[in-house]
Design a protein around this motif. Structure first.
Motif, short mmCIF file in Angstrom:
data_model
loop_
_atom_site.label_atom_id
_atom_site.label_comp_id
_atom_site.label_asym_id
_atom_site.label_seq_id
_atom_site.Cartn_x
_atom_site.Cartn_y
_atom_site.Cartn_z
N THR A 25 0.84 -1.20 0.00
CA THR A 25 0.00 0.00 0.00
C THR A 25 0.87 1.25 0.00
OG1 THR A 25 -1.92 -1.01 1.07
CG2 THR A 25 -1.65 1.36 1.36
N GLU A 26 1.93 1.23 0.82
CA GLU A 26 2.85 2.37 0.84
C GLU A 26 3.55 2.52 -0.51
OE1 GLU A 26 6.58 4.25 3.40
OE2 GLU A 26 5.88 2.23 3.83
N GLN A 27 3.91 1.40 -1.12
CA GLN A 27 4.59 1.45 -2.41
C GLN A 27 3.66 1.98 -3.50
OE1 GLN A 27 5.66 -2.73 -2.26
NE2 GLN A 27 7.81 -2.24 -1.91
N VAL A 28 2.40 1.61 -3.45
CA VAL A 28 1.42 2.13 -4.41
C VAL A 28 1.25 3.63 -4.20
CG1 VAL A 28 -1.00 2.10 -5.11
CG2 VAL A 28 0.20 -0.06 -4.71
N ALA A 29 1.22 4.06 -2.94
CA ALA A 29 1.09 5.49 -2.65
C ALA A 29 2.24 6.27 -3.28
CB ALA A 29 1.06 5.71 -1.14
N GLU A 30 3.44 5.72 -3.20
CA GLU A 30 4.60 6.38 -3.81
C GLU A 30 4.43 6.49 -5.32
OE1 GLU A 30 7.52 7.78 -2.62
OE2 GLU A 30 6.45 7.73 -0.72
N SER A 31 3.86 5.46 -5.92
CA SER A 31 3.69 5.47 -7.38
C SER A 31 2.61 6.45 -7.83
CB SER A 31 3.33 4.06 -7.87
OG SER A 31 1.97 3.73 -7.58
#
Length: 211
Positions: free
Chosen positions: A144-150
């Motif tokens: 979820t954090e990685q998607v937020a970064e994207s």
């Protein structure tokens, strides 16, 4: 992120930029009250799901009551949602993202670690498998954090909308747009001008829902 079963309520979370994921198995209402005070909560589709699970637990819902609430929300029952729960979070990645798709699809698209639990969501989970559910939930938290970064560009756009509308970042894109266009008028449709197209275009008709 949360997972809900008839006998299991799991809440996993992490602080932005850290590796460790905190796992809360069947947390108490007090545990959840402490969690929401730690910092700004960010999730994926949390305005329409996770927030309500957290808020309901703070209200004292049992695991079975949470499960029943979850079923109502997934079933899109209108009266399932808790009004005060929407703004429990700081923002919702799914809502501010210009691309609407599930977390699982983002995981695959971005080449992130993808995990499928394969459990029956309507059946109790044997206690010996609770850690397996926690692993699954932890993976969703990290990605979820990685998607937020994207989707950082989309979040910047949301921040701009919030600055223009005066609403919180957690409000929906539709709410921001409505406030910017219509101000605080709760019934702007009363000011709309509805042109009679039959007067503008010869032969035009609207019948049985077809134009």
């Amino acid at each position: 992120d949360v997972e809900v079963f008839p006998n299991l309520f799991l809440v996993n979370w992490k602080k932005q930029g850290t590796a460790d994921c905190v796992r809360m198995i069947n947390p108490t209402p007090k545990n959840i009250r402490q969690l929401v005070q730690i910092g700004r909560l960010v999730g994926f589709n949390n305005r329409r799901y996770d927030n309500h699970m957290l808020y309901a637990r703070m209200m004292g819902y049992t695991n079975m009551q949470l499960y029943e609430l979850s079923k109502k929300i997934i079933g899109k029952e209108k009266n399932a949602f808790i009004g005060n729960a929407y703004n429990l979070s700081y923002t919702d990645i799914y809502d501010f993202s210009s691309k609407k798709q599930s977390l699982k699809k983002f995981q695959i698209e971005l080449g992130l670690e993808h995990d499928e639990l394969g459990f029956d969501w309507d059946a109790p989970v044997p206690e010996k498998l609770w850690d397996r559910v926690a692993d699954y939930c932890a993976n969703d938290v990290v990605t979820t954090e990685q998607v937020a970064e994207s989707r950082k560009g989309d979040f910047i756009a949301r921040q701009i909308l919030a600055a223009l509308s005066g609403l919180s970042i957690n409000q929906t894109t539709q709410a921001h747009a409505s406030r910017i266009i219509f101000g605080e008028d709760k019934r702007p449709q009363n000011q709309f001008k509805y042109t009679q197209l039959s007067k503008e275009f010869e032969g035009y008709s609207f019948s049985f829902g077809k134009s």
